[in-house]
Write an enzyme that holds these catalytic residues in place. Sequence first.
Site, PDB file in Angstrom:
ATOM      1  N   LYS A  22      14.162   8.963  54.352  1.00 31.52           N
ATOM      2  CA  LYS A  22      15.611   8.787  54.161  1.00 31.52           C
ATOM      3  C   LYS A  22      15.950   8.835  52.672  1.00 31.52           C
ATOM      4  CE  LYS A  22      17.346   4.478  54.245  1.00 31.52           C
ATOM      5  NZ  LYS A  22      18.087   4.097  53.030  1.00 31.52           N
ATOM      6  N   ASN A  23      15.139   8.135  51.869  1.00 30.87           N
ATOM      7  CA  ASN A  23      15.500   7.968  50.457  1.00 30.87           C
ATOM      8  C   ASN A  23      15.134   9.167  49.591  1.00 30.87           C
ATOM      9  OD1 ASN A  23      16.556   5.571  51.217  1.00 30.87           O
ATOM     10  ND2 ASN A  23      14.947   4.298  50.327  1.00 30.87           N
ATOM     11  N   CYS A 116      26.363  -4.856  49.085  1.00 32.05           N
ATOM     12  CA  CYS A 116      25.949  -4.843  50.484  1.00 32.05           C
ATOM     13  C   CYS A 116      25.228  -6.156  50.753  1.00 32.05           C
ATOM     14  CB  CYS A 116      25.045  -3.635  50.751  1.00 32.05           C
ATOM     15  SG  CYS A 116      23.454  -3.829  49.997  1.00 32.05           S
ATOM     16  N   ARG A 121      24.718  -4.647  44.007  1.00 33.40           N
ATOM     17  CA  ARG A 121      24.490  -3.184  43.844  1.00 33.40           C
ATOM     18  C   ARG A 121      25.408  -2.590  42.773  1.00 33.40           C
ATOM     19  NH1 ARG A 121      21.786  -1.718  48.595  1.00 33.40           N
ATOM     20  NH2 ARG A 121      20.830  -0.045  47.398  1.00 33.40           N
ATOM     21  N   ASP A 304      11.450  -2.627  49.546  1.00 34.88           N
ATOM     22  CA  ASP A 304      11.848  -2.255  50.909  1.00 34.88           C
ATOM     23  C   ASP A 304      10.830  -2.693  51.952  1.00 34.88           C
ATOM     24  OD1 ASP A 304      13.446   0.919  50.031  1.00 34.88           O
ATOM     25  OD2 ASP A 304      14.057  -1.166  49.811  1.00 34.88           O
ATOM     26  N   ARG A 396      19.893   2.907  60.712  1.00 27.90           N
ATOM     27  CA  ARG A 396      20.234   3.590  59.452  1.00 27.90           C
ATOM     28  C   ARG A 396      18.972   4.189  58.818  1.00 27.90           C
ATOM     29  NH1 ARG A 396      22.049  -0.120  55.474  1.00 27.90           N
ATOM     30  NH2 ARG A 396      21.814   1.766  54.234  1.00 27.90           N
TER      31      ARG A 396
HETATM   32  C1  EPZ Z   1      17.243   2.720  46.100  1.00 27.76           C
HETATM   33  O1  EPZ Z   1      18.430   1.953  45.965  1.00 27.76           O
HETATM   34  C2  EPZ Z   1      16.937   2.763  47.590  1.00 27.76           C
HETATM   35  N1  EPZ Z   1      18.023   3.424  48.303  1.00 27.76           N
HETATM   36  C3  EPZ Z   1      16.755   1.340  48.122  1.00 27.76           C
HETATM   37  O2  EPZ Z   1      16.378   1.444  49.496  1.00 27.76           O
HETATM   38  C4  EPZ Z   1      15.608   0.678  47.346  1.00 27.76           C
HETATM   39  O3  EPZ Z   1      15.481  -0.662  47.776  1.00 27.76           O
HETATM   40  C5  EPZ Z   1      15.906   0.719  45.841  1.00 27.76           C
HETATM   41  O4  EPZ Z   1      16.140   2.080  45.419  1.00 27.76           O
HETATM   42  C6  EPZ Z   1      14.754   0.149  45.017  1.00 27.76           C
HETATM   43  O5  EPZ Z   1      13.599   0.851  45.277  1.00 27.76           O
HETATM   44  C7  EPZ Z   1      18.071   4.780  48.306  1.00 27.76           C
HETATM   45  O6  EPZ Z   1      17.267   5.451  47.700  1.00 27.76           O
HETATM   46  C8  EPZ Z   1      19.180   5.400  49.111  1.00 27.76           C
HETATM   47  P1  EPZ Z   1      18.136   0.656  42.183  1.00 27.76           P
HETATM   48  P2  EPZ Z   1      19.192   1.894  44.531  1.00 27.76           P
HETATM   49  O7  EPZ Z   1      19.256   1.339  41.502  1.00 27.76           O
HETATM   50  O8  EPZ Z   1      19.141   3.207  43.892  1.00 27.76           O
HETATM   51  C9  EPZ Z   1      20.084  -2.931  39.800  1.00 27.76           C
HETATM   52  C10 EPZ Z   1      16.475   0.970  51.800  1.00 27.76           C
HETATM   53  O9  EPZ Z   1      16.260  -0.061  52.458  1.00 27.76           O
HETATM   54  N2  EPZ Z   1      21.030  -1.935  39.270  1.00 27.76           N
HETATM   55  O10 EPZ Z   1      16.741   0.975  41.800  1.00 27.76           O
HETATM   56  O11 EPZ Z   1      20.523   1.263  44.750  1.00 27.76           O
HETATM   57  C11 EPZ Z   1      20.372  -3.255  41.263  1.00 27.76           C
HETATM   58  O12 EPZ Z   1      21.377  -4.234  41.372  1.00 27.76           O
HETATM   59  C12 EPZ Z   1      17.255   0.875  50.499  1.00 27.76           C
HETATM   60  O13 EPZ Z   1      16.096   2.123  52.130  1.00 27.76           O
HETATM   61  C13 EPZ Z   1      21.905  -2.289  38.256  1.00 27.76           C
HETATM   62  O14 EPZ Z   1      21.913  -3.422  37.788  1.00 27.76           O
HETATM   63  O15 EPZ Z   1      18.254   0.863  43.758  1.00 27.76           O
HETATM   64  C14 EPZ Z   1      19.045  -3.758  41.755  1.00 27.76           C
HETATM   65  O16 EPZ Z   1      18.928  -5.132  41.420  1.00 27.76           O
HETATM   66  C15 EPZ Z   1      17.674  -0.543  50.173  1.00 27.76           C
HETATM   67  N3  EPZ Z   1      22.792  -1.367  37.787  1.00 27.76           N
HETATM   68  C16 EPZ Z   1      18.038  -2.955  40.939  1.00 27.76           C
HETATM   69  O17 EPZ Z   1      18.765  -2.410  39.827  1.00 27.76           O
HETATM   70  C17 EPZ Z   1      22.826  -0.077  38.275  1.00 27.76           C
HETATM   71  O18 EPZ Z   1      23.641   0.741  37.803  1.00 27.76           O
HETATM   72  C18 EPZ Z   1      17.393  -1.815  41.712  1.00 27.76           C
HETATM   73  O19 EPZ Z   1      18.400  -0.925  42.094  1.00 27.76           O
HETATM   74  C19 EPZ Z   1      21.924   0.271  39.305  1.00 27.76           C
HETATM   75  C20 EPZ Z   1      21.033  -0.672  39.790  1.00 27.76           C
END
Ligand code: EPZ
Length: 435
Positions: A22-23, A116, A121, A304, A396
Amino acid sequence: MSDWIIRGGAVLSGTVPVQGSKNAALPILAATLLVEEPVTLTNCPALRDVENMLRILEALGVTVVRGANALIVDSRTAENWVLPTALSGELRSSIFLLGSVLSRFGAADAPYPGGCEIGNRPIDLHLKGLRRLNAQIREQGGRIVCRGKLTGAVVDLEYPSVGATENVMLAACRAKGRTTIRNAACEPEIADLGAFLNACGFRVDGAGTPTVVIDGVETGHGTAFRIMPDRIVTGTYLLAAAITGGDVTVTDTRPETVEPLLSKLTESGCAVTRGRGSVRVRAPERIRSVGFTETRPYPGFPTDLQPLLFAVLSRANGTSVIVENVFENRFRHAQELNKMGAKNRILDRTAILTGAERLHGASVTAHDLRGGAALVLAGLFAEGETVIGHAERIERGYERMDEVIGSLGGSIARKEENLDDEEKTRQTGAGELPV
Ligand code: EPZ
């Protein structure tokens, strides 16, 4: 809302080919806007989130043909840069369409993605990265409006955000000049996105490492590409063997992408066998606790898989500690598991789990995708039946989980409530429109 009924007492055994990631699929679908020729994608999972992304692309004017074994995405017909509010709100990760829409049209307009269940996020790192590439961005009335001709730059990410890395990569492909992303996320899905972009004729170096260098080109070309296997779904079914004392082999996967989990499974007393594209886990009747685990960006233990490991350790022999370093609210499954007889205590981002000899069926709620999957694993082991509310959230990320678990000897029965066909298709992304 759809409920699932899980029958306990299962000992899972058998072989399951794993679905596409998915990701990886979501950013690759966003990337199709960067080329004005047809792209053929195989191994794309039939999931609600993927279906939502396809509908967003169609709203932008992209032509999508959903075949039995392949998707054909043709963005030659794309002409709209305003992302639809409802669909984009439903799929928060649609925010990384910003980079590709802005790159394609010189403009992008998207609803501000909400938080969420697992955290706020924020997208500050996304916006900071796009601004470094000369995007003018206004946030007004709950929307993000971007304009600008993109030019390459050095982007230093304060945190290796997966989505921010992907957004900047997509924006950089057709920007004028070189972009260097430092402290980039290293998740395997980033490497897969880089491989897809290079297959389209873009020039991406170092995707999947902390430094990604992209030399912008005018445009790309069509290609045929196979999405990588889903490492989180791989880990989920291996953990299903661990919690039920079973013997499960996952095929069509990449063992190297789940190494942090495999060492935990070995530590817990499981026999782990790595094959070419496959992993086999044979579990003891009751696994041992594994001491201390903390989630980290790749190659650390993936956030995850934290809820899934949490469920399995809920029945381990001994006490385990899990620290969730990535998301601020990713323990909502803990209270649900305690309804089933688990004994865990949460102190901010730390969970202390005292393994229970038995778990019993209960009525529980899937608060989020991976937390819901964790409840399925616990239900497979628990005595009696477990009813999981909001099970549509599990769909999902998991393709036909009831059929997969059924093929391994487990039992998941659906309790659909008056869903019409349209809603059913939307929820599972299943069904094939004529090619
Ligand atoms: C991706 O989410 C994945 N989703 C998530 O999978 C996964 O848990 C996550 O990466 C971490 O590996 C998809 O790829 C669609 P991040 P993403 O930006 O990109 C903070 C699942 O279950 N952050 O690496 O949203 C954020 O709050 C889902 O399949 C900021 O502060 O993850 C978090 O604490 C859930 N500012 C941390 O970074 C930003 O601009 C990690 O977020 C962006 C993120």
